[in-house]
Design an enzyme around this catalytic site. Structure first.
Site, PDB file in Angstrom:
ATOM      1  N   GLY A  83     -19.359  -0.882  -6.639  1.00 44.73           N
ATOM      2  CA  GLY A  83     -19.637   0.177  -5.665  1.00 44.73           C
ATOM      3  C   GLY A  83     -19.995  -0.301  -4.272  1.00 44.73           C
ATOM      4  O   GLY A  83     -20.722   0.381  -3.554  1.00 44.73           O
ATOM      5  N   THR A  84     -19.433  -1.463  -3.868  1.00 48.76           N
ATOM      6  CA  THR A  84     -19.725  -1.882  -2.485  1.00 48.76           C
ATOM      7  C   THR A  84     -19.001  -0.983  -1.480  1.00 48.76           C
ATOM      8  O   THR A  84     -19.507  -0.749  -0.380  1.00 48.76           O
ATOM      9  CB  THR A  84     -19.372  -3.362  -2.234  1.00 48.76           C
ATOM     10  OG1 THR A  84     -17.964  -3.547  -2.409  1.00 48.76           O
ATOM     11  CG2 THR A  84     -20.133  -4.281  -3.168  1.00 48.76           C
ATOM     12  N   ASN A  85     -17.827  -0.470  -1.863  1.00 47.87           N
ATOM     13  CA  ASN A  85     -17.161   0.499  -0.975  1.00 47.87           C
ATOM     14  C   ASN A  85     -17.979   1.775  -0.865  1.00 47.87           C
ATOM     15  O   ASN A  85     -18.123   2.335   0.219  1.00 47.87           O
ATOM     16  CB  ASN A  85     -15.750   0.808  -1.482  1.00 47.87           C
ATOM     17  CG  ASN A  85     -14.733  -0.205  -0.979  1.00 47.87           C
ATOM     18  OD1 ASN A  85     -14.462  -0.280   0.218  1.00 47.87           O
ATOM     19  ND2 ASN A  85     -14.178  -1.001  -1.889  1.00 47.87           N
ATOM     20  N   MET A 129     -10.960   2.597 -11.701  1.00 43.13           N
ATOM     21  CA  MET A 129      -9.938   1.825 -12.395  1.00 43.13           C
ATOM     22  C   MET A 129      -9.137   2.634 -13.420  1.00 43.13           C
ATOM     23  O   MET A 129      -8.570   2.064 -14.357  1.00 43.13           O
ATOM     24  CB  MET A 129     -10.571   0.588 -13.059  1.00 43.13           C
ATOM     25  CG  MET A 129     -11.343  -0.294 -12.095  1.00 43.13           C
ATOM     26  SD  MET A 129     -10.475  -0.675 -10.566  1.00 43.13           S
ATOM     27  CE  MET A 129      -9.602  -2.149 -11.077  1.00 43.13           C
ATOM     28  N   LEU A 176      -5.346   8.867 -12.558  1.00 38.13           N
ATOM     29  CA  LEU A 176      -5.691  10.292 -12.612  1.00 38.13           C
ATOM     30  C   LEU A 176      -4.469  11.075 -13.062  1.00 38.13           C
ATOM     31  O   LEU A 176      -3.343  10.756 -12.670  1.00 38.13           O
ATOM     32  CB  LEU A 176      -6.147  10.747 -11.225  1.00 38.13           C
ATOM     33  CG  LEU A 176      -7.429  10.051 -10.754  1.00 38.13           C
ATOM     34  CD1 LEU A 176      -7.571  10.103  -9.237  1.00 38.13           C
ATOM     35  CD2 LEU A 176      -8.650  10.668 -11.434  1.00 38.13           C
ATOM     36  N   ASN A 203      -7.584   6.998  -1.613  1.00 39.90           N
ATOM     37  CA  ASN A 203      -7.925   5.812  -2.404  1.00 39.90           C
ATOM     38  C   ASN A 203      -7.897   4.586  -1.497  1.00 39.90           C
ATOM     39  O   ASN A 203      -7.260   4.595  -0.450  1.00 39.90           O
ATOM     40  CB  ASN A 203      -6.870   5.655  -3.515  1.00 39.90           C
ATOM     41  CG  ASN A 203      -7.178   4.525  -4.467  1.00 39.90           C
ATOM     42  OD1 ASN A 203      -8.312   4.369  -4.912  1.00 39.90           O
ATOM     43  ND2 ASN A 203      -6.177   3.701  -4.772  1.00 39.90           N
ATOM     44  N   HIS A 246      -6.918   0.460  -1.792  1.00 38.60           N
ATOM     45  CA  HIS A 246      -6.313  -0.551  -2.669  1.00 38.60           C
ATOM     46  C   HIS A 246      -6.421  -1.911  -1.975  1.00 38.60           C
ATOM     47  O   HIS A 246      -6.135  -2.018  -0.775  1.00 38.60           O
ATOM     48  CB  HIS A 246      -4.844  -0.200  -2.940  1.00 38.60           C
ATOM     49  CG  HIS A 246      -4.200  -1.177  -3.866  1.00 38.60           C
ATOM     50  ND1 HIS A 246      -4.498  -1.222  -5.215  1.00 38.60           N
ATOM     51  CD2 HIS A 246      -3.322  -2.183  -3.635  1.00 38.60           C
ATOM     52  CE1 HIS A 246      -3.808  -2.202  -5.779  1.00 38.60           C
ATOM     53  NE2 HIS A 246      -3.087  -2.795  -4.844  1.00 38.60           N
TER      54      HIS A 246
END
Ligand code: GRF
Length: 225
Positions: free
Chosen positions: A16-18, A93, A96, A110, A112
């Site tokens: 969860g650094t983003n 990861m 959907l 998103n 990437h």
């Protein structure tokens, strides 16, 4: 800023650094947005702890490959209860299902860790190193039904060095991710993004983040950053 902040729902599976970078930009009022909920398929995800540390709802929705649609419906319900206006995949990861993608179409983005369309999938850095590219990077994009495929919003090109491991490359690319993902949210919030066929047009503005915030040496930012 008089309007209400954009309400963001985050999907994250790992550290969860983003997510953290988005929270920081929101809290520092650098973007007019607020993370209202974090959903993870991984009960132990550090992303969930980070959310709780910031008073943000953290919800675990277990993944079940035989009940993908129900899982995704649960996620939609969680986000709708909280009036989410933008869903952000930040290291989620799981694929959907198409119903979810259709439901959130145009409000689902998103990040990437490669320069799409190169190196789609879960091991982008490993694949980039194996292929021997000398430049990699990261991409933000709208999500469509195909994996890592939807219309590209922003990209940042990051050098790959001979001595790089997956970890060292990931670390370098992440620094750029932490910049272009909040900026992508900023552009969305300012209604500056439109899609024609699969091309994202970014309405010009005079607020380039290249001038507002410190940039990373050796990194090339795409137009709109
Ligand atoms: C990021 O590199 C993201 O692009 C990828 O997974 C990583 C997640 O990192 N899909 P974090 O959880 O945001 O630290």
């Amino acid at each position: 800023m008089s309007s209400d902040p954009l309400r963001i729902g985050i999907l994250a599976s790992g550290s969860g650094t983003n997510l953290q970078s988005i929270i920081d930009f929101c809290e520092e009022e650098k973007i007019h947005a607020k993370v209202v909920c974090v959903v993870s398929d991984n009960a132990d995800a550090r992303a969930l702890t980070r959310a709780k540390e910031h008073g943000i709802d953290a919800v675990h929705v277990a993944f079940n490959s035989k009940k993908r649609q129900q899982c995704d419906e649960k996620i939609t319900a969680v986000f709708e209860e909280r009036d989410v206006g933008l869903v952000v995949g930040a290291g989620y990861m799981r694929l959907l299902c198409s119903e979810f993608v259709l439901h959130w179409k145009g409000r689902l983005i998103n990040i990437h860790p490669a320069l799409l369309p190169s190196f789609k999938g879960v091991d982008a850095h490993g694949d980039a190193l194996l292929y021997g590219v000398k430049i990699s990077g990261c991409t933000t994009h709208f999500i469509d039904e195909k994996m890592d495929h939807g219309p590209i919003i922003l990209q940042a090109a990051v050098p790959v060095f001979m001595q790089d491991s997956k970890e060292s490359l990931a670390k370098r690319v992440l620094q750029a991710e932490h910049q272009i993902l909040p900026r992508t949210i900023d552009l969305f919030e300012k209604k500056r993004l439109s899609i024609e066929d699969r091309v994202v047009h970014i309405k010009a503005g005079d607020d380039s983040w290249k001038h507002r915030f410190p940039t990373l040496g050796d990194v090339l930012y795409s137009e709109g950053y």
